[in-house]
Design an enzyme around this catalytic site. Sequence first.
Site, PDB file in Angstrom:
ATOM      1  N   ARG A 555      27.797  -8.384  -4.646  1.00  0.00           N
ATOM      2  CA  ARG A 555      27.819  -7.088  -4.191  1.00  0.00           C
ATOM      3  C   ARG A 555      26.915  -6.799  -3.321  1.00  0.00           C
ATOM      4  NH1 ARG A 555      33.707  -6.687  -4.840  1.00  0.00           N
ATOM      5  NH2 ARG A 555      32.905  -4.767  -4.294  1.00  0.00           N
ATOM      6  N   VAL A 556      27.548  -6.313  -2.084  1.00  0.00           N
ATOM      7  CA  VAL A 556      26.174  -5.056  -0.726  1.00  0.00           C
ATOM      8  C   VAL A 556      27.238  -3.997  -1.385  1.00  0.00           C
ATOM      9  CG1 VAL A 556      25.591  -6.853   0.451  1.00  0.00           C
ATOM     10  CG2 VAL A 556      28.435  -5.636   0.414  1.00  0.00           C
ATOM     11  N   ASP A 557      28.086  -3.548  -2.818  1.00  0.00           N
ATOM     12  CA  ASP A 557      28.149  -2.422  -2.865  1.00  0.00           C
ATOM     13  C   ASP A 557      27.659  -1.593  -3.715  1.00  0.00           C
ATOM     14  OD1 ASP A 557      29.549  -3.324  -4.233  1.00  0.00           O
ATOM     15  OD2 ASP A 557      31.930  -2.630  -3.122  1.00  0.00           O
ATOM     16  N   ASP A 558      28.466  -0.269  -4.944  1.00  0.00           N
ATOM     17  CA  ASP A 558      28.064  -0.043  -5.912  1.00  0.00           C
ATOM     18  C   ASP A 558      28.641  -0.602  -7.118  1.00  0.00           C
ATOM     19  OD1 ASP A 558      25.637   1.304  -4.635  1.00  0.00           O
ATOM     20  OD2 ASP A 558      27.272   2.587  -4.251  1.00  0.00           O
TER      21      ASP A 558
END
Length: 687
Positions: A555-558
């Site tokens: 993932r590149v998000d939180d």
Amino acid sequence: NNNDIRTINHLRHVDSMATMPSGAGKIPRLNAVILGEALATEENDLVFPTDEFSQQAHVPSPQKYLEMYKRSIEDPAGFWSEIASQFYWKQKWDDSVYSENLDVSKGRVNIEWFKGGITNICYNCLDKNVEAGLGDKIALYWEGNDTGFDDSLTYSQLLHKVCQLANYLKDMGVQKGDAVVIYLPMLLELPITMLACARIGAVHSVVFAGFSAESLSQRIIDCKPKVVITCNAVKRGPKIIHLKDIVDAALVESAKTGVPIDTCLVYENQLAMKRDITKWQDGRDIWWQDVIPKYPTECAVEWVDAEDPLFLLYTSGSTGKPKGVLHTTGGYMVYTATTFKYAFDYKPSDVYWCTADCGWITGHSYVTYGPLLNGASCIVFEGAPNYPDSGRCWDIVDKYKYVTRYSRKSLRILGSVGEPINPSAWRWFYNVVGDSRCPISDTWWQTETGGFMITPLPGAWPQKPGSATFPFFGVKPVIVDEKGVEIEGECSGYLCVKGSWPGAFRTLYGDHERYETTYFKPFTGYYFTGDGCSRQVIIITVYQDKDGYHWLTGRVDDVINVSGHRIGTAEVESALVSHPKCAEAAVVGIEHEVKGQAIYAFVTLVEGEPYSEELRKSLILSVRKQIGAFAAPERIHWAPGLPKTRSGKIMRRILRKIASGQLDELGDTSTLADPNVVEQLISLSNC
Ligand code: 6R9
């Protein structure tokens, strides 16, 4: 044919793929590749399907895949309507097979497939198969938590049970479009309940039975179900978990918030607990066994539009509130059935087992709907892979073997899902579990996508350990840079999808704006997956194109992915700060050998509160209680302060480095409001 593909120009990575599955938040680096050289290391080897396997496969070669893929992209309407015609439709869809707008600048995001088509997915799973002569075929095998406890249902028996429950639900006033919340473990009653809802056009929302009362009530409050269905207790490994108590607590909470529940149907799970000690609320609670068997075993189907909702499934996002991912009927039906058939090269003689729980999307698409739509025999497993010991999975494989009697010899195909599988785990799975014989379908997809998106078709391509390989029919994955510009060929960046596919989710329940903002606004014109991805081009003589093998890099998000469970950092943070002694919390994911990622929490206590082991435990307990045990932080790091920018944003990049001990890679800390915080945090690393 297979000989062609053996003339592949081999390649060598400069960057070791073994380290590729990176933690959340990292944008993967470009992997330089040298084309045209012989393979130097085993790490980079391509793994070919055996000729024997390919010859019997639905898609036996790269050429065949390319031919089908090309058609699916150039003529999606023709491709999918041909497949959809194999299902039962009370009425065919309108002339336009699909319509879509994924571009926020052109108005409301909208996806529709087979609109105007009238069907029912339960009918296609059960009645259609019974009519085709599969009535006596086993639909579901059940394997209990304790060895020696099992059960099974044929297609006819399953249909009868589904109808009985459907009749009951109708009696309780559940109508087309009403929500039903299901909080059940992996009993046969779980798929039965899902199918019963589908039969009458009700919208099921399964909540994984490991979620806490708070999480459950949050979901109930959001979708306001007519009925909640649960069981009294379940045995998980050696432990008894009192699910009904959790539901009771959740219903108290939901009633307080103005969502009272009048009907709670409770299955008596006798293997875990007898009914007499279950707490009971007369008038609201009803024992399943007391009412359901009295209902008729036939129930007319509620015919629904292809675009009528089928289910809601809540998933974690990067803010605290879980998102109600909404899937509709027709497209989801066609897509799950088709991905199941091809990714697992399904044959009617197979016994199929997916270990996922129906509380997650994998259990929806590949325990319940995908297999049953194909008339498959599917195993539902209640227990845990390590109970009574870590040989349990292989005992089950041998027990339900199809042809031969030898250990694991019955296995044909292996599957992997939920997180990046690193090449060494892949090799273990391939060599040890599959005897270097069974292809692995490493299926990349999401709750939102409904079904597999990037996956090997096991007979077609050689595999690369750790790579999910190529897109499924009709799927156009693209890799974009920060500005949203598509990058071609060999590259790394953000994974997006261009255009729609039948299994795509249509909205977030009650919040179409969040749907657009989260998924379609980051890169205009595309669906943004939240994942990073690298593409590696291999020139194959039969395949002179610029596409290639896809490597999902996290993932590149939180969002943190713990053992395949999606957990939003914000959810864990809000559970921590609800603790009276916690002033502030910041959560990051760190790499974990077994779980893929683990939760690492930085906690600032309220002024004057001393650090203690007891407090650490009570903070962890707070997360377990509010979200569920699977979200418990691996580590609590005491933080006198958190690194923040002058505008008050927590710099998670720095926290990630501290958490993973990469202290020489902290980068620029000069923009911090108080750079001393970093030193303080490092000095508390071992406390
Ligand atoms: C099906 C499912 C989705 C997220 C997704 C990605 C990760 C899933 C993967 C994978 C690498 C795979 N993910 N499958 N990463 N390789 N084969 O897991 O749905 O719970 O919504 O999670 O899981 O990060 O974005 P969901």
